[in-house]
Design an enzyme around this catalytic site. Structure first.
Site, short mmCIF file in Angstrom:
data_model
loop_
_atom_site.label_atom_id
_atom_site.label_comp_id
_atom_site.label_asym_id
_atom_site.label_seq_id
_atom_site.Cartn_x
_atom_site.Cartn_y
_atom_site.Cartn_z
N CYS B 83 0.84 -1.09 -0.08
CA CYS B 83 0.11 0.01 -0.14
C CYS B 83 0.64 1.51 0.07
O CYS B 83 0.37 2.27 0.11
CB CYS B 83 -0.87 -0.02 1.00
SG CYS B 83 -1.93 -1.35 1.33
N HIS B 335 -8.88 4.81 -0.41
CA HIS B 335 -7.64 4.00 -0.40
C HIS B 335 -7.31 3.04 -1.73
O HIS B 335 -7.35 2.01 -1.39
CB HIS B 335 -7.38 3.49 1.10
CG HIS B 335 -5.98 2.72 1.27
ND1 HIS B 335 -4.80 3.30 0.56
CD2 HIS B 335 -5.75 1.72 1.83
CE1 HIS B 335 -3.90 2.43 1.09
NE2 HIS B 335 -4.36 1.34 1.67
#
Ligand SMILES: [Zn+2]
Lengths: 134, 388
Positions: B83, B335
């Site tokens: 991420c 996200h």
């Protein structure tokens, strides 16, 4: 994920996952899993180390939205278990009512089924932890 | 060494873009950034992406996106740090410029997550953990963060409500950002009443599965002048670094310190010649509310164990001492994992140019910090941006 050729991939880890065998360096540091370089002192002189399997829960959760492949087992408890020798391992808890799980709970290692890959796939076994049988 | 500057930014709104593909989103964001910079070609492309191979069976994103954006036979590669891929890609682009090997670099962060079945998506995200010792045991990424959250609450005596303020702040700001996925404010109650995903972590403690792409153009100050970019459009990448920690959470020496963020921040602060006190706003990686708290502590904005207090006391709001998630953060803006670090960079640039949307512009912002986490804190990028 359920391909037969995955057998070798899991077979490589049988010893550590069935019996909780980790590593110990020449300076006496123990760790799980075994790795080529001691994470504490950097020694490359590492041999296998058999953990007792006794430990205590330091944190836990209930997995309600699992990764694919684990849907059948949900919800299931997952915990960080601090082994009596010091290292921490992540594992599922078993034979326990989720309501009874608490910080500091004593547990012992057992070998249990983790998951299966359909009718003709392999079945994965590994360590889980449960409250000790007195 | 001369610091690079960002001269162009672009993005697409974050959301569930069922009608749009990864390549379309990436190209759109990239062309927007090039238009913003006023250029029609670049020397190279860095793509921040975590798991396109798993989510849409597509790797080799460097070639795909450069090809579809019509950039010609330039070098183009994907940068992967889970991420944290987007923030890392920005740094790789910056390094190339600083090394003097590439004059004008494009960085695009992109992730297409909604083409996958949700439980498969959960599996792909867990690929950022240790496959053999975490995912093997049925750990989702959320579950690992839930383990951290419980420890944080227990160690410092916080409640689920205390952490909910991070989500409330993120949504309050995201509601004013046209590029955010969730444009509505929420209350503490909304968070507390949302279902447990992995106790004590609830649905509203976590960022959503979504799609998005953002891009920046990086060059040297000299080249920027040559291109005729006005000074007020340049934002300097004043300091940056990244660091790793154990990939397996269980092997962490201290579960409640983001050591990688600490190391990266120390180096980035030094390179920029600033301290945490000089930062006007923080875009931290709040994929989970507890991560926002731990990030503020690791970045030096709060003492150990006090991160959650900043949220409760309102210090993280736009008019507080430590504004965070000024455009919604991961929680409200969304996200799209490998794109997140680039969204943070774009948002920091807009803040520093004074171009943030109404109501969420940090007044007179001079210096901003973005922090992008890969794994459960195993791969962390810190970037410090400053007005030129
Ligand atoms: Zn050692």
């Amino acid at each position: 994920m359920g391909r037969p050729m995955q057998v070798a991939r899991h077979w490589r880890h049988f010893r550590e996952k069935y019996a909780l065998i980790g590593g110990k360096c020449e300076n006496g540091h123990v760790f799980f899993p075994k790795r080529p370089v001691c994470p504490v002192c950097g020694s490359r002189n590492v041999e296998e180390y058999q953990f007792s399997g006794k430990g205590k829960v330091i944190s836990w959760t209930i997995v309600r939205n699992p990764p694919s492949g684990f849907e059948y087992y949900k919800p299931y408890p997952l915990a960080l278990v601090e082994l009596e020798e010091g290292p921490v391992v992540l594992a599922q808890l078993t034979d326990v009512d989720p309501e009874e799980i608490h910080e500091g709970m004593e547990v012992e290692m057992v070998t249990r089924k983790i998951r299966e890959f359909g009718e003709d796939g392999i079945i994965l076994y590994a360590y889980k932890f449960r409250p000790p049988i007195k | 060494m001369e610091k690079p500057v960002i001269i162009g930014v672009g993005m697409v709104p974050v959301g569930e873009h069922w009608r749009v593909s990864l390549r379309d989103m990436a190209v759109e964001a990239l062309l927007n950034a090039m238009d913003d910079a006023g250029i029609d070609n670049v020397d190279s492309l860095y793509v921040g992406n975590m798991a396109s191979g798993s989510f849409i069976e597509q790797e080799n994103l460097g070639a795909l996106i450069a090809d579809w954006a019509g950039l010609g036979n330039i070098p183009a590669v994907k940068v992967e740090a889970a991420c944290g891929s987007g923030g890392a890609a920005v740094q790789e682009g910056a390094k190339a410029v600083m090394a003097g090997l590439e004059d004008v670099v494009a960085v695009v962060g992109v992730e297409k997550m909604t083409d996958a079945w949700p439980s498969d998506g959960t599996r792909y995200l867990a690929y950022a953990a240790d496959a053999e010792y975490e995912l093997f045991h049925g750990a989702s990424f959320v579950a690992l963060n839930a383990l951290i959250m419980r420890l944080y609450m227990k160690t410092y005596g916080y409640t689920e409500e205390d952490l909910a303020y991070f989500a409330v702040n993120a949504h309050a700001n995201g509601a004013k950002n046209p590029y955010a996925m969730f444009k509505r404010p929420i209350t503490v109650d909304t968070v507390l009443k949302s279902p447990y995903v992995a106790d004590p972590l609830k649905l509203f403690d976590a960022a959503p599965m979504c799609d998005g792409a953002a891009a920046v153009i990086i060059t040297s100050k000299e080249k920027a002048k040559e291109l005729g970019v006005p000074k007020d459009k340049m934002v300097e990448l004043a300091g940056f670094w990244r660091a790793i920690d154990t990939i397996n959470l269980a092997n962490r020496e201290d579960f409640l310190t983001l050591k990688a963020a600490k190391v990266a921040a120390e180096k980035a602060y030094k390179m920029a010649g600033v301290t945490a006190k000089d930062i006007d706003f923080f875009e931290v990686h709040d994929a989970f509310t507890v991560m926002a708290a731990l990030s503020l502590e690791a970045l030096g904005a709060a003492e150990r164990g006090k991160g959650a207090l900043l949220a409760k006391e309102g210090q993280i709001a736009i008019d507080g001492d430590y504004p965070i998630q000024t455009m919604g953060g991961l929680k409200s803006r969304g996200h799209p994992v490998g794109a997140t670090g680039v969204y943070q960079t774009v948002e920091a640039v807009l803040q520093l140019r004074g171009e943030a949307p109404e109501g969420i512009q940090v007044p007179d912002a001079e210096v901003g910090l973005t922090q992008n986490i890969g794994g459960t804190g195993s791969n962390i990028t810190v970037n410090i941006l400053r007005r030129v």
